[in-house]
Design a protein around this motif. Structure first.
Motif, PDB file in Angstrom:
ATOM      1  N   TYR A  51       0.776  -1.047  -0.113  1.00  0.00           N
ATOM      2  CA  TYR A  51       0.157   0.040   0.078  1.00  0.00           C
ATOM      3  C   TYR A  51       0.775   1.326  -0.100  1.00  0.00           C
ATOM      4  CZ  TYR A  51      -3.215   3.482   2.033  1.00  0.00           C
ATOM      5  OH  TYR A  51      -4.010   4.551   2.440  1.00  0.00           O
ATOM      6  N   THR A  52       0.549   2.295  -0.883  1.00  0.00           N
ATOM      7  CA  THR A  52       1.450   3.324  -0.959  1.00  0.00           C
ATOM      8  C   THR A  52       1.146   4.502   0.270  1.00  0.00           C
ATOM      9  OG1 THR A  52      -0.382   4.443  -2.295  1.00  0.00           O
ATOM     10  CG2 THR A  52       1.290   3.039  -3.659  1.00  0.00           C
ATOM     11  N   GLY A  53       0.151   4.361   1.040  1.00  0.00           N
ATOM     12  CA  GLY A  53      -0.442   5.437   1.907  1.00  0.00           C
ATOM     13  C   GLY A  53      -1.189   6.320   1.190  1.00  0.00           C
ATOM     14  N   LEU A  54      -1.443   6.310   0.063  1.00  0.00           N
ATOM     15  CA  LEU A  54      -2.340   7.251  -0.838  1.00  0.00           C
ATOM     16  C   LEU A  54      -3.533   6.530  -1.220  1.00  0.00           C
ATOM     17  CD1 LEU A  54       0.865   8.370  -2.981  1.00  0.00           C
ATOM     18  CD2 LEU A  54      -0.019   9.580  -0.945  1.00  0.00           C
ATOM     19  N   LYS A  55      -4.471   7.683  -1.487  1.00  0.00           N
ATOM     20  CA  LYS A  55      -5.862   7.357  -2.081  1.00  0.00           C
ATOM     21  C   LYS A  55      -6.211   8.011  -3.155  1.00  0.00           C
ATOM     22  CE  LYS A  55      -7.620   6.536   2.522  1.00  0.00           C
ATOM     23  NZ  LYS A  55      -7.644   5.035   2.605  1.00  0.00           N
ATOM     24  N   ASP A  56      -7.028   7.371  -3.899  1.00  0.00           N
ATOM     25  CA  ASP A  56      -7.132   7.963  -5.345  1.00  0.00           C
ATOM     26  C   ASP A  56      -8.557   9.210  -4.984  1.00  0.00           C
ATOM     27  OD1 ASP A  56      -9.697   6.586  -5.161  1.00  0.00           O
ATOM     28  OD2 ASP A  56      -9.385   5.597  -7.002  1.00  0.00           O
ATOM     29  N   ARG A  57      -9.106   9.844  -6.052  1.00  0.00           N
ATOM     30  CA  ARG A  57      -9.940  10.754  -5.849  1.00  0.00           C
ATOM     31  C   ARG A  57     -11.154  10.140  -5.287  1.00  0.00           C
ATOM     32  NH1 ARG A  57     -12.703  12.677 -11.350  1.00  0.00           N
ATOM     33  NH2 ARG A  57     -12.835  10.724 -12.399  1.00  0.00           N
ATOM     34  N   PHE A  58     -11.295   9.071  -5.285  1.00  0.00           N
ATOM     35  CA  PHE A  58     -12.755   8.385  -4.549  1.00  0.00           C
ATOM     36  C   PHE A  58     -12.563   7.868  -3.238  1.00  0.00           C
ATOM     37  CE2 PHE A  58     -13.303   7.989  -9.301  1.00  0.00           C
ATOM     38  CZ  PHE A  58     -14.505   8.726  -9.417  1.00  0.00           C
ATOM     39  N   GLY A  59     -11.223   7.875  -2.768  1.00  0.00           N
ATOM     40  CA  GLY A  59     -10.793   7.511  -1.461  1.00  0.00           C
ATOM     41  C   GLY A  59     -10.486   6.010  -1.567  1.00  0.00           C
ATOM     42  N   ALA A  60     -10.125   5.334  -2.725  1.00  0.00           N
ATOM     43  CA  ALA A  60      -9.682   3.785  -2.556  1.00  0.00           C
ATOM     44  C   ALA A  60      -8.255   3.848  -2.496  1.00  0.00           C
ATOM     45  CB  ALA A  60     -10.132   3.500  -3.946  1.00  0.00           C
ATOM     46  N   ASP A  61      -7.728   2.844  -1.533  1.00  0.00           N
ATOM     47  CA  ASP A  61      -6.289   2.720  -1.306  1.00  0.00           C
ATOM     48  C   ASP A  61      -5.521   2.685  -2.709  1.00  0.00           C
ATOM     49  OD1 ASP A  61      -7.002   2.685   1.095  1.00  0.00           O
ATOM     50  OD2 ASP A  61      -6.841   0.927   1.766  1.00  0.00           O
ATOM     51  N   ILE A  62      -4.581   3.116  -2.881  1.00  0.00           N
ATOM     52  CA  ILE A  62      -3.555   2.986  -4.155  1.00  0.00           C
ATOM     53  C   ILE A  62      -2.424   1.802  -3.699  1.00  0.00           C
ATOM     54  CG2 ILE A  62      -2.051   3.919  -5.857  1.00  0.00           C
ATOM     55  CD1 ILE A  62      -3.695   6.342  -5.407  1.00  0.00           C
ATOM     56  N   TYR A  63      -2.154   0.967  -4.196  1.00  0.00           N
ATOM     57  CA  TYR A  63      -0.997  -0.257  -3.980  1.00  0.00           C
ATOM     58  C   TYR A  63      -0.200  -0.018  -5.325  1.00  0.00           C
ATOM     59  CZ  TYR A  63      -3.729  -2.471  -0.523  1.00  0.00           C
ATOM     60  OH  TYR A  63      -4.322  -2.926   0.840  1.00  0.00           O
ATOM     61  N   GLU A  64       1.059  -0.638  -5.146  1.00  0.00           N
ATOM     62  CA  GLU A  64       1.861  -0.615  -6.052  1.00  0.00           C
ATOM     63  C   GLU A  64       1.056  -1.753  -7.000  1.00  0.00           C
ATOM     64  OE1 GLU A  64       5.844  -2.591  -5.284  1.00  0.00           O
ATOM     65  OE2 GLU A  64       5.023  -2.927  -3.369  1.00  0.00           O
ATOM     66  N   GLY A  65       1.431  -1.429  -8.375  1.00  0.00           N
ATOM     67  CA  GLY A  65       0.847  -2.586  -9.409  1.00  0.00           C
ATOM     68  C   GLY A  65      -0.608  -1.697  -9.895  1.00  0.00           C
ATOM     69  N   ASP A  66      -1.104  -0.941  -9.170  1.00  0.00           N
ATOM     70  CA  ASP A  66      -2.251  -0.259  -9.798  1.00  0.00           C
ATOM     71  C   ASP A  66      -2.192   0.672 -10.918  1.00  0.00           C
ATOM     72  OD1 ASP A  66      -4.310  -1.137  -7.851  1.00  0.00           O
ATOM     73  OD2 ASP A  66      -4.001   0.446  -6.665  1.00  0.00           O
ATOM     74  N   LYS A  67      -3.120   0.410 -11.811  1.00  0.00           N
ATOM     75  CA  LYS A  67      -3.053   1.309 -12.888  1.00  0.00           C
ATOM     76  C   LYS A  67      -4.197   2.313 -12.313  1.00  0.00           C
ATOM     77  CE  LYS A  67      -2.114  -2.059 -16.350  1.00  0.00           C
ATOM     78  NZ  LYS A  67      -2.498  -2.706 -17.765  1.00  0.00           N
ATOM     79  N   LEU A  68      -3.505   3.781 -12.761  1.00  0.00           N
ATOM     80  CA  LEU A  68      -4.342   5.006 -12.596  1.00  0.00           C
ATOM     81  C   LEU A  68      -4.585   5.606 -13.958  1.00  0.00           C
ATOM     82  CD1 LEU A  68      -1.820   6.263  -9.623  1.00  0.00           C
ATOM     83  CD2 LEU A  68      -4.102   4.607  -9.551  1.00  0.00           C
ATOM     84  N   LYS A 106       1.223  14.351  -4.050  1.00  0.00           N
ATOM     85  CA  LYS A 106       0.569  15.752  -4.328  1.00  0.00           C
ATOM     86  C   LYS A 106      -0.820  15.637  -5.401  1.00  0.00           C
ATOM     87  CE  LYS A 106       1.806  20.337  -5.537  1.00  0.00           C
ATOM     88  NZ  LYS A 106       2.587  21.265  -5.988  1.00  0.00           N
ATOM     89  N   TYR A 107      -0.267  14.584  -6.372  1.00  0.00           N
ATOM     90  CA  TYR A 107      -1.260  14.723  -7.421  1.00  0.00           C
ATOM     91  C   TYR A 107      -2.381  13.304  -7.496  1.00  0.00           C
ATOM     92  CZ  TYR A 107       1.014  18.710  -9.185  1.00  0.00           C
ATOM     93  OH  TYR A 107       1.571  19.859  -9.125  1.00  0.00           O
ATOM     94  N   PHE A 108      -1.812  12.355  -6.552  1.00  0.00           N
ATOM     95  CA  PHE A 108      -2.588  11.048  -6.479  1.00  0.00           C
ATOM     96  C   PHE A 108      -4.136  11.201  -6.119  1.00  0.00           C
ATOM     97  CE2 PHE A 108       1.526   8.978  -6.392  1.00  0.00           C
ATOM     98  CZ  PHE A 108       1.172   7.924  -7.177  1.00  0.00           C
ATOM     99  N   GLY A 109      -4.384  12.501  -5.559  1.00  0.00           N
ATOM    100  CA  GLY A 109      -5.891  12.697  -5.165  1.00  0.00           C
ATOM    101  C   GLY A 109      -6.688  12.996  -6.453  1.00  0.00           C
ATOM    102  N   TYR A 110      -5.844  13.402  -7.581  1.00  0.00           N
ATOM    103  CA  TYR A 110      -6.669  13.551  -8.761  1.00  0.00           C
ATOM    104  C   TYR A 110      -6.573  12.123  -9.746  1.00  0.00           C
ATOM    105  CZ  TYR A 110      -5.928  18.541  -7.812  1.00  0.00           C
ATOM    106  OH  TYR A 110      -5.929  19.646  -7.065  1.00  0.00           O
ATOM    107  N   SER A 111      -6.270  11.272  -9.192  1.00  0.00           N
ATOM    108  CA  SER A 111      -6.266   9.862 -10.048  1.00  0.00           C
ATOM    109  C   SER A 111      -7.448   9.107  -9.708  1.00  0.00           C
ATOM    110  CB  SER A 111      -5.190   9.078  -9.572  1.00  0.00           C
ATOM    111  OG  SER A 111      -5.135   8.601  -8.346  1.00  0.00           O
ATOM    112  N   GLU A 112      -7.800   8.082 -10.542  1.00  0.00           N
ATOM    113  CA  GLU A 112      -8.681   7.236 -10.516  1.00  0.00           C
ATOM    114  C   GLU A 112      -8.071   5.677 -10.694  1.00  0.00           C
ATOM    115  OE1 GLU A 112     -12.879   5.871 -12.810  1.00  0.00           O
ATOM    116  OE2 GLU A 112     -11.989   7.814 -12.823  1.00  0.00           O
TER     117      GLU A 112
END
Length: 123
Positions: A51-68, A106-112
């Motif tokens: 887990y990266t410790g970051l979330k996407d714009r919908f609040g989902a946990d972002i892991y390595e290997g995720d496609k954004l 900084k910008y992961f909050g703009y990702s999906e």
């Protein structure tokens, strides 16, 4: 406060993703022993992603290997292409696409999250 440390695992044989992977609980001597034990038991069929410790714009946990997918606003600011894969390299998580970009949270909050490298062949 530090980020939450958690993992998920992809079982290549069963072709399933397991979240909240109990990696630390499997070994009494720490995380390195847990990874060794997992490798022995799974015979290399399980891939662990952190887990990266970051979330996407919908609040989902972002892991390595995720496609954004990044919104157009981020693309214009960072010159980053829309689709990226989260990787761990040189001590940091990166969004790797046509441009290799350390977004530093900084910008992961703009990702999906639109998939991951193991279950989303067409992305």
């Amino acid at each position: 406060m530090g980020r939450e440390i958690k993992f998920r695992g992809y079982d290549k044989v069963k072709q399933t993703m397991v979240y909240n992977f109990p990696i630390i609980a499997t070994a009494p001597y720490g995380i390195n022993d847990a990874f060794k034990l997992l490798a022995e038991k799974s015979e290399g069929s399980v891939v662990i992603m952190q887990y990266t410790g970051l979330k996407d714009r919908f609040g989902a946990d972002i892991y390595e290997g995720d496609k954004l997918f990044f919104s157009r606003d981020v693309n214009e600011v960072t010159n980053h292409d829309g689709m990226s894969t989260v990787i761990w390299e040189d001590g940091a998580f990166y969004a790797k696409g046509n441009n290799h970009c350390n977004l530093a949270g900084k910008y992961f909050g703009y990702s999906e999250i639109v998939g991951n490298i193991y279950q989303s062949d067409k992305l």
